[in-house]
Structures are given as C-alpha cells and as structure tokens.
Design a protein around this motif. Structure first.
Motif, PDB file in Angstrom:
ATOM      1  N   HIS A  55      -6.516   1.403  -5.961  1.00  7.96           N
ATOM      2  CA  HIS A  55      -6.527   2.578  -5.086  1.00  7.96           C
ATOM      3  C   HIS A  55      -7.942   2.947  -4.648  1.00  7.96           C
ATOM      4  O   HIS A  55      -8.135   3.425  -3.528  1.00  7.96           O
ATOM      5  CB  HIS A  55      -5.840   3.750  -5.778  1.00  7.96           C
ATOM      6  N   ASP A  56      -8.932   2.742  -5.523  1.00  8.18           N
ATOM      7  CA  ASP A  56     -10.322   3.029  -5.146  1.00  8.18           C
ATOM      8  C   ASP A  56     -10.743   2.205  -3.930  1.00  8.18           C
ATOM      9  O   ASP A  56     -11.528   2.669  -3.100  1.00  8.18           O
ATOM     10  CB  ASP A  56     -11.271   2.732  -6.309  1.00  8.18           C
TER      11      ASP A  56
ATOM     12  N   LYS B 204       0.797   6.166  -7.671  1.00 10.01           N
ATOM     13  CA  LYS B 204      -0.580   6.497  -8.041  1.00 10.01           C
ATOM     14  C   LYS B 204      -0.605   7.529  -9.163  1.00 10.01           C
ATOM     15  O   LYS B 204       0.165   8.501  -9.150  1.00 10.01           O
ATOM     16  CB  LYS B 204      -1.326   7.035  -6.818  1.00 10.01           C
ATOM     17  N   ASP B 205      -1.469   7.296 -10.153  1.00  7.60           N
ATOM     18  CA  ASP B 205      -1.633   8.160 -11.329  1.00  7.60           C
ATOM     19  C   ASP B 205      -0.418   8.145 -12.253  1.00  7.60           C
ATOM     20  O   ASP B 205      -0.289   9.010 -13.132  1.00  7.60           O
ATOM     21  CB  ASP B 205      -1.926   9.613 -10.901  1.00  7.60           C
TER      22      ASP B 205
ATOM     23  N   TYR C 198      -0.728  -2.516 -12.338  1.00  9.58           N
ATOM     24  CA  TYR C 198       0.359  -2.998 -11.489  1.00  9.58           C
ATOM     25  C   TYR C 198       0.481  -4.504 -11.656  1.00  9.58           C
ATOM     26  O   TYR C 198      -0.523  -5.227 -11.667  1.00  9.58           O
ATOM     27  CB  TYR C 198       0.082  -2.720 -10.011  1.00  9.58           C
TER      28      TYR C 198
ATOM     29  N   ASN D  44       0.822  -1.214   0.000  1.00 10.95           N
ATOM     30  CA  ASN D  44       0.000   0.000   0.000  1.00 10.95           C
ATOM     31  C   ASN D  44       0.855   1.264   0.000  1.00 10.95           C
ATOM     32  O   ASN D  44       0.612   2.196  -0.766  1.00 10.95           O
ATOM     33  CB  ASN D  44      -0.922   0.011   1.223  1.00 10.95           C
TER      34      ASN D  44
ATOM     35  N   SER E 220      -4.706  -0.307 -11.629  1.00 11.94           N
ATOM     36  CA  SER E 220      -4.240   0.558 -10.542  1.00 11.94           C
ATOM     37  C   SER E 220      -5.363   1.423  -9.977  1.00 11.94           C
ATOM     38  O   SER E 220      -5.441   1.633  -8.761  1.00 11.94           O
ATOM     39  CB  SER E 220      -3.093   1.441 -11.035  1.00 11.94           C
ATOM     40  N   SER E 221      -6.238   1.929 -10.836  1.00 14.73           N
ATOM     41  CA  SER E 221      -7.312   2.800 -10.355  1.00 14.73           C
ATOM     42  C   SER E 221      -8.248   2.054  -9.413  1.00 14.73           C
ATOM     43  O   SER E 221      -8.685   2.601  -8.390  1.00 14.73           O
ATOM     44  CB  SER E 221      -8.094   3.377 -11.536  1.00 14.73           C
TER      45      SER E 221
ATOM     46  N   LEU F 243       2.901   1.516  -3.401  1.00 20.04           N
ATOM     47  CA  LEU F 243       2.081   1.852  -4.568  1.00 20.04           C
ATOM     48  C   LEU F 243       1.493   3.253  -4.469  1.00 20.04           C
ATOM     49  O   LEU F 243       1.126   3.845  -5.492  1.00 20.04           O
ATOM     50  CB  LEU F 243       0.972   0.812  -4.740  1.00 20.04           C
ATOM     51  N   ALA F 244       1.405   3.793  -3.261  1.00 21.22           N
ATOM     52  CA  ALA F 244       0.939   5.174  -3.109  1.00 21.22           C
ATOM     53  C   ALA F 244       1.877   6.138  -3.836  1.00 21.22           C
ATOM     54  O   ALA F 244       1.451   7.193  -4.323  1.00 21.22           O
ATOM     55  CB  ALA F 244       0.834   5.537  -1.630  1.00 21.22           C
TER      56      ALA F 244
END
Length: 336
Positions: free
Chosen positions: A181-182, A77-78, A83, A70, A177-178, A73-74
């Motif tokens: 994170h969602d 993001k974007d 991933y 977590n 990835s979206s 990968l933060a």
C-alpha cells in the motif's frame, strides 16, 4: 490485525475456480478472499453456493490484474499483515502459505517473495511465469532461473535454494501489505502483464529486497486468462516493458536502453511476423505507438515512483538476447 490472506482475482473463471479452489482451501490455513472483476459467468453463484465462508469482493467491471488487485486489496487495508496473491489457475501444495509468510517473517528486509513455480502442462518442468525467480538483463528483458525466453528447464532440485531476485512472479506473490500500500500497489495503467516486475523494481529502488523461497512450490496452468497466441498478450508485454523502463530508470539511462531495445524489438517483430503472423508483429508496432503517444498516462496513477536507493540491487551486466542466441546459453546456470 490478522496475519495473512490469500487473495484470488477472478474474471469469468468458473472452470478454474471449480478445478483449483477446493485444493487451495484444503492445503491452506489463511483466509481466502476472491476479488471478482465484474464476471458475467457463473463464478459468483458457484462461490456463494459451494464456498459461502469465502469472502467475496465484487467489482463492477473488468479492471485487469493491476487495478483489479489494487481495488480489491484496498478493502483489506489494515486488516492483514501479508497478502498471498494467487492466480486462479494455480495448484498449491501443503503448507505453501505458511512457508511463504514464515519466510517474510524471518527476513524483515524482504518485501516480497515467491515459491518455486512449476508447470501443470509440462510436468516435471518449470513454469514460464516465474519459474525459480525472476531477473532483468541490462536492457530490462525479464528471464528466470529455470526459464530463459521460451526454454523451460527440467526441475531436478537445482533451484531449491532461497536467493535474492529482481522480481517475483505474480502467479504466486507473497508481499507485506503495508509495503504494497505504501507503494500504491501495482501501476493501474498496465492492465495486465509485468505489473509485478514493475512493483518489485520500484521496491528495490528504495532498498527493499525480493526473494525466491525454494522451500515450497506451486503448479501453474498458465494462459487461463490470456494465452500466448493472443496478440493482446504480445501488445501488453511490449508496451508495459517500455513503460516499466521509463518509470524506473533515470532519463539518460532510459534513452540508452530505449535505443538498443528498438533495434532488438524490430528483430522480434520480424521473428513474430514469420512465426505467429501479422497480428503479433502489428501488436509490437501498436505497443511502441501507444508508448510514444500516451506515456503521460503513466503519471495519472497513484503508484509510487522512486529513485535508486544506494543499496538497490543493480541490473545484470549482460544481454539475455545476446547470451541466448549468439552464445548459446540456454540455462540460467550457463550465464554464470
């Protein structure tokens, strides 16, 4: 935004990186990123010297698989659309990354997928961690095509297809990835073990699909971080399984499953007492104690808990324990 990144979580895994990272690099086209969980071995110096082109994300301590990924990968993001989360003890095959990402591109309703996962220890057989795709029985016990409980099937091409699953293996986990994170990623409270099953369950509860992509394969060593003989592994498996049930089932459904699970887990406790010793049976007691006294800690995470979507794939209608031990069904094909 770039298409995909291969992200490897490392903790004191210099030996695994030396052995498997070179062939990951030679068999892959996407960026490789290593997230280090506060290693105190020579992992970092090895990477900086031998692979200066690989991006390093350094964490201050060992956060485990779930929170470690977590946090790592933060940072991405974007930046990437997909991933590819890969264990450091996995040997990949040519084109594996393109095939998995291509599969998700061709199937927009699929949130995550896995390849066929074979064993590096027992050549020609499926691996314990995921095999040809994961499922959950009516009591939430996980099993796989190619691996039911501890019995591994020989790979004869019988699972080269691509089908819908309940969960995909964290040993090689390709995810949008979206969506990752969602959902807040993995539940950070799990530390390690079953966090990918929980994430897949949460995604399925909201109508997303999880698939096995049989067009490619990888080979997994297993036990590189925590071996089967370590009581901590037993503790985490039993504790996190209970957390997963509570987090994904409505209260009435959870209570019914929990009462039956207690009975079967007492049987598992007795089995482990005579096969692996007091430390493993005590690990189950600790798992239940911590679940009953600390389950509110689940609420502290930023992960997304969801209710069942009308299109969510239901759990199996049978017990894998009953089927395996009493009916003698040792293979996935026997269940059908």
């Amino acid at each position: 935004m770039k298409e995909a990144a291969i992200v490897i979580l490392n903790y004191n895994g210099e030996a695994m990186l030396r052995k498997y990272l070179p062939q990951v690099k030679s068999n892959s086209i996407y960026d490789i990123i290593v997230v280090d969980n506060g290693s105190n071995d020579a992992s970092i110096s090895y990477l900086q010297k031998e692979f200066p082109e690989i991006r390093l994300i350094l964490l201050s301590e060992n956060h485990g698989y779930s929170k470690g990924y977590n946090l790592g990968l933060a940072h991405l993001k974007d930046t990437y659309s997909y991933y590819l989360l890969l264990n450091s003890d996995v040997e990949v095959t040519g084109g594996w990354d393109q095939t998995l990402v291509g599969y998700l591109l061709q199937n927009p309703k699929v949130a995550a997928c896995q390849p066929k996962v074979l064993s590096l220890v027992k050549k020609g057989y499926f691996d314990y961690a995921g095999a040809a795709g994961g499922f959950l029985d009516q009591l939430g016990y996980p099993f796989c095509r190619g691996r039911i409980l501890h019995l591994l099937e020989e790979d004869k091409g019988q699972y080269n297809d691509s089908i819908e699953l309940d969960w995909a293996s964290g040993a090689c986990f390709c995810v949008k990835s979206s969506i990752f994170h969602d959902f807040g990623g993995f539940n950070p409270f799990y530390f390690s073990h079953m966090e990918e099953i929980d994430l897949c369950w949460r995604m399925r509860n909201e109508g997303y699909k999880i698939h096995h992509c049989g067009a490619t394969k990888v080979y997994h060593l297993g036990g590189g971080t925590l071996s089967q003989v370590n009581p901590l592994k037993t503790y985490l498996n039993f504790r996190n399984s209970l957390y997963m049930l509570k987090g994904n089932l409505e209260l009435d459904g959870f209570l019914k499953v929990f009462l039956l699970r207690m009975i079967l887990d007492v049987g598992a406790l007795m089995h482990l007492l005579f096969t692996r010793g007091v430390s493993h049976s005590w690990a189950i007691v600790r798992a239940y104690w911590d679940f009953l006294t600390k389950s509110d800690a689940l609420k502290s995470g930023q992960y997304k808990k969801v209710k069942h979507h009308k299109s969510a794939k239901p759990l199996a209608v049978y017990s894998i324990i009953w089927s395996y031990y009493l009916k003698g069904n040792k293979k996935y094909s026997d269940l059908n």
